[in-house]
Design a protein around this motif. Structure first.
Motif, short mmCIF file in Angstrom:
data_model
loop_
_atom_site.label_atom_id
_atom_site.label_comp_id
_atom_site.label_asym_id
_atom_site.label_seq_id
_atom_site.Cartn_x
_atom_site.Cartn_y
_atom_site.Cartn_z
N ALA A 77 0.82 -1.23 0.00
CA ALA A 77 0.00 0.00 0.00
C ALA A 77 0.85 1.27 0.00
CB ALA A 77 -0.91 -0.01 1.23
N GLY A 78 2.16 1.13 -0.01
CA GLY A 78 3.02 2.30 -0.01
C GLY A 78 3.15 2.96 1.35
N VAL A 79 2.89 2.22 2.43
CA VAL A 79 2.95 2.78 3.78
C VAL A 79 4.30 2.42 4.40
CG1 VAL A 79 1.94 2.71 6.09
CG2 VAL A 79 0.45 2.60 4.07
N PRO A 80 5.12 3.42 4.76
CA PRO A 80 6.39 3.10 5.41
C PRO A 80 6.17 2.39 6.74
CG PRO A 80 6.35 5.39 4.68
CD PRO A 80 4.94 4.87 4.56
N ALA A 81 7.02 1.43 7.05
CA ALA A 81 6.89 0.66 8.28
C ALA A 81 8.23 0.59 8.99
CB ALA A 81 6.39 -0.75 7.98
N VAL A 82 8.14 0.44 10.31
CA VAL A 82 9.34 0.31 11.13
C VAL A 82 9.22 -0.98 11.94
CG1 VAL A 82 10.69 1.29 13.04
CG2 VAL A 82 9.69 2.80 11.31
N VAL A 83 10.31 -1.74 11.99
CA VAL A 83 10.39 -2.92 12.83
C VAL A 83 11.46 -2.66 13.89
CG1 VAL A 83 10.91 -5.39 12.95
CG2 VAL A 83 9.66 -4.47 10.99
N LEU A 84 11.09 -2.80 15.16
CA LEU A 84 12.03 -2.65 16.27
C LEU A 84 12.55 -4.02 16.68
CD1 LEU A 84 9.86 -0.16 18.36
CD2 LEU A 84 11.71 0.42 16.77
N ALA A 85 13.84 -4.12 16.87
CA ALA A 85 14.45 -5.42 17.20
C ALA A 85 15.56 -5.21 18.21
CB ALA A 85 14.99 -6.09 15.94
N SER A 86 16.05 -6.31 18.77
CA SER A 86 17.13 -6.24 19.75
C SER A 86 18.48 -6.22 19.07
CB SER A 86 17.08 -7.45 20.69
OG SER A 86 15.89 -7.46 21.44
N GLY A 87 19.35 -5.32 19.51
CA GLY A 87 20.74 -5.33 19.07
C GLY A 87 20.89 -5.25 17.58
N ASP A 88 21.67 -6.17 17.02
CA ASP A 88 21.89 -6.23 15.58
C ASP A 88 20.90 -7.21 14.99
OD1 ASP A 88 22.69 -6.53 12.99
OD2 ASP A 88 24.81 -6.85 13.45
N PRO A 89 19.84 -6.73 14.33
CA PRO A 89 18.79 -7.64 13.85
C PRO A 89 19.23 -8.51 12.68
CG PRO A 89 18.33 -5.40 13.16
CD PRO A 89 19.52 -5.31 14.07
N GLY A 90 20.44 -8.29 12.17
CA GLY A 90 20.97 -9.17 11.13
C GLY A 90 21.75 -10.34 11.67
N LEU A 91 21.96 -10.39 13.00
CA LEU A 91 22.70 -11.49 13.62
C LEU A 91 21.71 -12.42 14.28
CD1 LEU A 91 25.53 -12.64 14.47
CD2 LEU A 91 25.25 -11.34 16.58
N PHE A 92 21.34 -13.51 13.59
CA PHE A 92 20.33 -14.45 14.08
C PHE A 92 19.05 -13.70 14.46
CE2 PHE A 92 24.28 -16.81 15.07
CZ PHE A 92 24.04 -17.93 14.31
N GLY A 93 18.72 -12.68 13.72
CA GLY A 93 17.57 -11.85 14.06
C GLY A 93 16.50 -11.87 12.99
#
Length: 476
Positions: A100-116
């Protein structure tokens, strides 16, 4: 709707892209025809959020995160939020927002690219921008005051914890992301008998943060708060070094004396401070602790100390190790270990290894050889099959010594693979029959080698080694 995963490089920005995110008028609201999902890590060490977070929150139409993360940041009034529980509903909402063209934010712990969460969002085909923070692993090592460029990072979250446990058994410096039921208590119980010290970091970056150093025995009896991170560190091995022996006569099999038992190994001492206990030793100079060894494997017998030819010849060892398929996360038993050469080469390839040997003198040789090759092999001194009782279940077993009763005890544990070497032909048929009766598919071959040997006057001859039968049983 059907989606294809976008090009991972499509959203790469200029070097100052993250700095530009802090300016509201620089915020991208779409990637091509679709809006981006910005994944922002919240610092495990308790530092303030990245400056990029405020402007992306201001522009967001949807914010996703754990309840504690949603409560920790200023989500604008009226913005839709999804508190993470099962991930699938959140991914569905994010997919709808992007379409739908709606910007979204995902909150995660620490580095979300490390087993995240980044892996799952990429698998869903979502266009991502990632703003990482300090990971819980980096924070735990910082609390211990340790470098971790030679560490292996594994996870026990949402999967079988045994590979993570075996990594801790095999390597000197391992960080484990834990989960309820696969945390410090369970990992500690599995590390009893290995010379390890554990640092357990609970609630990093919060007012409830607690950092403790314990032995595996202590960890197994404690109740630990979630979330926590575990660091597993090898303690120094006091075993004396022995000089490798020169080439010896024909070793047809590893130690024929048979397996052993006595859950031996160095007994852990009392816990102390991180600075005292966690000096990382045995790190490889190439910073690849679980990579194939630079010096190779199927090494010549002269690279090992051995007595009375109690060593598997290098040509045979090459096939045996290949059949065992050692790698990080697997546990290999070397039963009737002799010099320990098979187990040591499995350890060089990243596996955790239990060497079972009845002769205490050979046990000292195994320890010295393991030290010389900078690997960790747990020694169990005693006679098989009795010695095998109570040992952790293996993924693969090499039987280099002992009779049919030893093989029967091994297959009763149902490892994926069993490899054995036999010099006596009358032992082949009973061994094949036993493996097949236990449900294994059996392959076998006879190996004979002839090595180059010098003759007087500069001539060269071929010197034959004794033939050996190698059997491999594999569970379907």
């Amino acid at each position: 709707m059907s989606r294809t995963s976008p090009d991972p490089l499509a959203n790469l920005a200029a070097p100052d892209a993250l700095a530009n995110l802090a300016a509201p008028d620089a915020l991208p609201t779409a990637a091509g025809p679709e809006a981006l999902v910005t994944v922002v890590g919240l610092d495990a060490a308790g530092a303030p959020p990245h400056p990029a977070l405020a402007p992306v929150l201001a522009a967001a139409g949807l914010v996703v995160g754990a309840a504690r993360h949603l409560a920790a940041v200023p989500v604008p009034a009226g913005v839709d939020t999804v508190a993470l529980g099962p991930l699938a509903p959140a991914v569905g909402r994010l997919t709808e927002a992007v379409a739908a063209g709606v910007p979204a934010v995902v909150l995660a712990s620490g580095d979300p690219g490390l087993f995240g969460i980044v892996r799952r969002l990429r698998a869903a085909g979502l266009p991502l921008r990632v703003v990482p923070a300090v990971s819980s692993v980096a924070a735990a090592f910082a609390r211990a005051g340790l470098p971790w460029d030679g560490a292996v990072v594994v996870t026990a979250h949402g999967r079988d914890p045994r590979p993570a446990l075996n990594a801790c058994r095999a390597l000197p410096l391992v960080a484990v992301l834990t989960a309820p039921g696969a945390g410090a208590a369970e990992l500690g119980a599995g590390l009893i008998g290995w010379s390890r010290r554990l640092l357990v970091a609970e609630h990093l970056g919060t007012t409830a943060e607690r950092i403790r150093t314990v032995t595996p025995e202590q960890a197994a009896t404690e109740t630990w708060s979630d979330p926590h991170v575990l660091l597993s560190l090898a303690t120094p091995d006091p075993a004396p070094a022995l000089a490798p022996a020169g080439p010896a006569a024909d070793p047809d099999e590893a130690a024929p004396g048979g397996p052993a038992a006595d859950p031996g190994g160095s007994a852990p001492g009392p816990a102390g401070s991180a600075r005292e206990l966690f000096a990382p030793g045995g790190m490889r100079a190439d910073n690849q602790p679980a990579a194939a060894p630079a010096g190779g494997w199927a090494l010549p017998e002269s690279r090992y100390a051995h007595r009375d030819s109690m060593i598997t010849k290098s040509e045979v060892r090459a096939l045996v190790v290949a059949r065992l398929r050692p790698r990080l996360g697997r546990l290999v038993w070397d039963v009737g270990a002799g010099s320990g050469s098979v187990g040591i080469e499995c350890a060089l390839l990243g596996a955790a290894v239990l060497a079972v040997e009845q002769d205490p003198g050979a046990g000292a040789t195994i320890r010295a050889n393991a030290t010389a090759h900078a690997v960790d092999v747990r020694l169990v001194t005693g006679r098989a099959p009795q010695a095998l009782a109570g040992l952790p279940d293996p993924d693969a077993v090499f039987v280099g010594g002992g009779g049919v009763d030893v093989l029967a005890a091994v297959v009763a544990r149902q490892p994926e693979r069993v490899v054995l070497t036999l010099a006596a032909l009358d032992r082949v048929a009973p061994a094949v029959g036993l493996l097949r009766a236990a449900g294994y598919t059996v392959q076998g071959c006879q190996l004979s080698a002839a090595r180059l040997a010098d003759l007087p006057g500069g001539s060269i001859r071929l010197a034959a080694t004794n033939p050996v039968v190698v059997l491999t049983g594999e569970r379907p």
